[in-house]
Motif scaffolding. Sequence first.
Motif, short mmCIF file in Angstrom:
data_model
loop_
_atom_site.label_atom_id
_atom_site.label_comp_id
_atom_site.label_asym_id
_atom_site.label_seq_id
_atom_site.Cartn_x
_atom_site.Cartn_y
_atom_site.Cartn_z
N PRO A 177 0.83 -1.21 0.00
CA PRO A 177 0.00 0.00 0.00
C PRO A 177 0.86 1.26 0.00
N VAL A 178 0.34 2.28 -0.64
CA VAL A 178 1.06 3.55 -0.66
C VAL A 178 0.14 4.65 -0.13
N ASP A 179 0.74 5.68 0.36
CA ASP A 179 -0.01 6.84 0.81
C ASP A 179 -0.44 7.64 -0.43
N LEU A 180 -1.71 7.99 -0.48
CA LEU A 180 -2.24 8.65 -1.67
C LEU A 180 -1.54 9.98 -1.95
N ILE A 181 -1.34 10.76 -0.91
CA ILE A 181 -0.71 12.07 -1.11
C ILE A 181 0.74 11.89 -1.57
N ASP A 182 1.44 10.95 -0.95
CA ASP A 182 2.82 10.69 -1.37
C ASP A 182 2.86 10.23 -2.82
N THR A 223 -3.85 3.31 -0.48
CA THR A 223 -3.94 3.19 -1.92
C THR A 223 -3.22 1.93 -2.41
N VAL A 224 -4.01 1.07 -3.05
CA VAL A 224 -3.52 -0.23 -3.51
C VAL A 224 -4.17 -0.57 -4.84
#
Lengths: 45, 222
Positions: free
Chosen positions: B63-68, B106-107
């Motif tokens: 998963p990733v951070d959406l803003i990043d 976010t995935v």
Amino acid sequence: MTSTYETEEPQAPEAQAPEPSEAGPLILLNGDESVGMCDLEGECR
Amino acid sequence: MAGDVSGGGRAITVDVWSDIMCPFCYMGDTLLAQAIERFPHASAVSVRHHSYQLMPELSRDRPVDLIDLLVEQRGYPRDRVESMHAGITERAESLGLDYRLDRAVTVNSRDAHRLSYFAATGGLQNEMVHRLFRAYFTDGLNIADHSALADMAAEIGLDRDEALEALKSGRHDDDVEADLRQARELGISGVPFFVLDGKYAVSGAQDADVFLKALDTAWGGD
């Protein structure tokens, strides 16, 4: 509608109906205005 | 599909292409529902959800951070992303939706779309899609995590073990692929995208009045 990302002018889809054998081209009822959408570039406007 | 005696057995099918992680898709679905509620032949309207992936390249496992993601991979200035999110959150709130974009996980959304199809077999696709939207935008849940997805399926009344088995076995991947292919054939390049009776289209999270007018057109357009 809140403006989000700045993008190029929205495009008016000239799409085919889900069942081409049964229907013709789609009729877009909201003109060529495509606000409130997200696209494949990850942009939302 | 629901029927409507007052309409002489007529019906309208609304096919909706959307991605679970698309902020305007949750709003668009909500606005469409508002329009259907106001439509005199509401009982004659059925909604089918179709899969679309805005970011198919994302990992299921990382998963990733959406803003990043938007800042570091898409190149948007952080303050602009935060401003954009504030605007989206404000509009969502006006529709009664509680967006917590700062906690969005976010995935890859493909398995969530497969779960939507699993729910459809039980007649609960709409409920499933709404639960998935809320999971992503409000609850900060991982919509690629099979255990979390199975929990959501159980919440709406589906069998958790069956849902988990469907997820682990790859079931309904062909349905998702068919939706993506059909979207390409339709020329859909953004979501949400709504098709009424295979003839009329509405693009974007338009005001409920636009959807209501579209329903009127579809009802009287044959």
